[in-house]
Design a protein around this motif. Structure first.
Motif, PDB file in Angstrom:
ATOM      1  N   HIS A   1      14.767  38.999  55.932  1.00  0.00           N
ATOM      2  CA  HIS A   1      14.857  38.722  54.493  1.00  0.00           C
ATOM      3  C   HIS A   1      15.852  37.611  54.170  1.00  0.00           C
ATOM      4  O   HIS A   1      16.057  37.298  52.995  1.00  0.00           O
ATOM      5  CB  HIS A   1      15.237  40.001  53.739  1.00  0.00           C
TER       6      HIS A   1
ATOM      7  N   LEU B   1      16.406  43.275  60.131  1.00  0.00           N
ATOM      8  CA  LEU B   1      16.007  43.389  58.721  1.00  0.00           C
ATOM      9  C   LEU B   1      16.687  42.318  57.875  1.00  0.00           C
ATOM     10  O   LEU B   1      16.043  41.674  57.032  1.00  0.00           O
ATOM     11  CB  LEU B   1      16.370  44.785  58.199  1.00  0.00           C
TER      12      LEU B   1
ATOM     13  N   GLN C   1      17.815  52.530  53.573  1.00  0.00           N
ATOM     14  CA  GLN C   1      17.931  53.984  53.455  1.00  0.00           C
ATOM     15  C   GLN C   1      16.991  54.691  54.427  1.00  0.00           C
ATOM     16  O   GLN C   1      17.354  55.705  55.034  1.00  0.00           O
ATOM     17  CB  GLN C   1      17.637  54.414  52.018  1.00  0.00           C
ATOM     18  N   ARG C   2      15.761  54.164  54.566  1.00  0.00           N
ATOM     19  CA  ARG C   2      14.831  54.757  55.537  1.00  0.00           C
ATOM     20  C   ARG C   2      15.368  54.622  56.957  1.00  0.00           C
ATOM     21  O   ARG C   2      15.213  55.536  57.783  1.00  0.00           O
ATOM     22  CB  ARG C   2      13.462  54.076  55.427  1.00  0.00           C
ATOM     23  N   LEU C   3      16.006  53.497  57.230  1.00  0.00           N
ATOM     24  CA  LEU C   3      16.596  53.284  58.553  1.00  0.00           C
ATOM     25  C   LEU C   3      17.745  54.264  58.797  1.00  0.00           C
ATOM     26  O   LEU C   3      17.894  54.809  59.899  1.00  0.00           O
ATOM     27  CB  LEU C   3      17.094  51.840  58.656  1.00  0.00           C
TER      28      LEU C   3
ATOM     29  N   PRO D   1      15.857  50.253  49.853  1.00  0.00           N
ATOM     30  CA  PRO D   1      14.972  51.353  50.303  1.00  0.00           C
ATOM     31  C   PRO D   1      14.716  51.317  51.804  1.00  0.00           C
ATOM     32  O   PRO D   1      14.687  52.374  52.454  1.00  0.00           O
ATOM     33  CB  PRO D   1      13.688  51.112  49.501  1.00  0.00           C
ATOM     34  N   GLU D   2      14.544  50.118  52.370  1.00  0.00           N
ATOM     35  CA  GLU D   2      14.313  50.004  53.808  1.00  0.00           C
ATOM     36  C   GLU D   2      15.562  50.399  54.587  1.00  0.00           C
ATOM     37  O   GLU D   2      15.466  51.030  55.653  1.00  0.00           O
ATOM     38  CB  GLU D   2      13.902  48.572  54.157  1.00  0.00           C
TER      39      GLU D   2
ATOM     40  N   LYS E   1      16.340  57.620  59.534  1.00  0.00           N
ATOM     41  CA  LYS E   1      15.744  57.633  60.873  1.00  0.00           C
ATOM     42  C   LYS E   1      16.783  57.971  61.937  1.00  0.00           C
ATOM     43  O   LYS E   1      16.490  58.702  62.904  1.00  0.00           O
ATOM     44  CB  LYS E   1      15.111  56.261  61.150  1.00  0.00           C
TER      45      LYS E   1
ATOM     46  N   GLU F   1      18.265  46.975  64.508  1.00  0.00           N
ATOM     47  CA  GLU F   1      17.210  47.011  63.494  1.00  0.00           C
ATOM     48  C   GLU F   1      17.728  46.520  62.139  1.00  0.00           C
ATOM     49  O   GLU F   1      16.996  45.852  61.396  1.00  0.00           O
ATOM     50  CB  GLU F   1      16.658  48.436  63.358  1.00  0.00           C
ATOM     51  N   GLN F   2      18.978  46.836  61.820  1.00  0.00           N
ATOM     52  CA  GLN F   2      19.562  46.338  60.581  1.00  0.00           C
ATOM     53  C   GLN F   2      19.686  44.815  60.612  1.00  0.00           C
ATOM     54  O   GLN F   2      19.357  44.136  59.630  1.00  0.00           O
ATOM     55  CB  GLN F   2      20.935  46.963  60.344  1.00  0.00           C
TER      56      GLN F   2
ATOM     57  N   ILE G   1      16.218  45.281  49.526  1.00  0.00           N
ATOM     58  CA  ILE G   1      15.905  45.925  50.806  1.00  0.00           C
ATOM     59  C   ILE G   1      16.634  47.255  50.975  1.00  0.00           C
ATOM     60  O   ILE G   1      16.585  47.846  52.055  1.00  0.00           O
ATOM     61  CB  ILE G   1      16.233  44.998  51.992  1.00  0.00           C
TER      62      ILE G   1
END
Length: 333
Positions: A105, A101, A76-78, A73-74, A81, A97-98, A71
């Motif tokens: 998972h 996430l 890193q996108r967060l 990549p997700e 953001k 949000e973390q 996870i």
């Protein structure tokens, strides 16, 4: 009884009984009841029992680490953001949000610490049991678990390579060669810290994907790579020889266990996975399922163009050799 002895008494009781049972076992096998090596093997037995008990946690740790890497990549996108947003609302939103996430998972950044956190009370309990052996032997403290006064006297007088099991770098004890005690305990401390460093470094260099390696969290991991061995190295000067033996065997177990896991069940996208695929290729074995999705996708697209592939989302039925010849004849006509 001190504060730590009160808090850790239940675990000390179990640790003392395991030590006593292994001591009885090796004595029954013909070893000297007062021999230092008898007590060393008892400590090794305790280590094996403890490490075997935390294997389920180790498996959970491996799974959690892999999920964390998948996870990245997700994450890193967060981070992109909320980059540059330092107000309290944005920080709280990012944390929420973390957490969502991680929950989605089924993982957590703290799951990788479970085996160490479970072992620490056992480690501290063994430390207190060995440190209290002289007082139990002299009758100043009550027996703990199976560590009766007779066994405490035996362990208190146990010597390995000329060093009592209760001796430490800073407190060699009386009637011993102080220089020899400090040389041997220093060697064990260096080996213990070195094994811890190599184990963590092996995991980072072999069993992490590129996405995980490029993550900002890796800076913290790299700091821990050097910090933990230093902390245990400095703390090692206070550890009795018996505790050093326990920690040395435990680190050896971790090193071997991790080597087997990384070699046979590597993290997807890691150097260890590429090496495993190369070994399988040299032996003529098929690649790991799902190990190369790009290659599998290209192979799948090629299969759809063949007669045995899929057409219009439906799988065509296999055609016999005789019928294929009849079709070719019709095409020629």
């Amino acid at each position: 009884m001190g504060f730590f002895d009160t808090i850790l008494y239940p675990i000390q009781w179990v640790v003392a009984w395991i030590l006593a049972l292994f001591h009885h076992l090796f004595t029954m096998l013909g070893m000297s009841a007062d021999g230092g090596w008898t007590w060393v093997l008892s400590i090794v037995g305790l280590t094996v029992v403890v490490r075997a008990a935390v294997i389920p946690l180790f498996v959970r740790q491996i799974k959690s680490q892999r999920k964390m890497q998948m996870i990245q990549p997700e994450i890193q996108r967060l981070q992109k953001k909320y980059k540059g947003k330092k107000d309290q609302f944005s920080r709280q939103a990012m944390v929420e949000e973390q957490q969502a996430l991680f929950k989605k998972h089924g993982t957590s950044p703290f799951a990788s610490c479970l085996p160490l956190l479970v072992q620490m009370p056992i480690f501290l309990s063994l430390f207190r049991v060995i440190m209290n052996v002289p007082q139990v032997a002299e009758g100043h403290m009550d027996a703990v678990g199976g560590m009766t006064r007779d066994l405490a006297v035996s362990m208190d007088h146990a010597v390995v390579l000329g060093i009592p099991l209760s001796a430490s770098f800073l407190d060699p004890g009386e009637g011993v060669n102080v220089l020899w005690v400090r040389i041997l305990t220093a060697i064990l401390i260096v080996i213990m810290a070195g094994m811890m460093f190599l184990t963590q470094r092996h995991m980072m260099t072999k069993n992490m994907s590129e996405a995980a390696m490029n993550n900002p969290f890796m800076q913290q991991q790299k700091m821990m790579l050097y910090l933990m061995p230093v902390v245990f190295g400095i703390g090692g000067v206070y550890f009795p020889l018996g505790v050093l033996i326990y920690w040395l065997i435990s680190n050896g177990w971790t090193m071997g266990q991790q080597t087997v896991i990384i070699r046979n069940m590597p993290t997807p996208g890691s150097q260890a996975e590429r090496e495993l695929m190369e070994r399988r290729a040299r032996k003529g074995k098929s690649p790991l399922p799902g190990s190369d999705p790009i290659e599998m996708k290209s192979q799948g697209s090629e299969d759809t163009s063949t007669e045995g592939g899929t057409q219009g989302g439906q799988r065509s039925q296999p055609v016999s050799a005789k019928r294929q010849k009849q079709k070719r004849k019709k095409r020629r006509k």
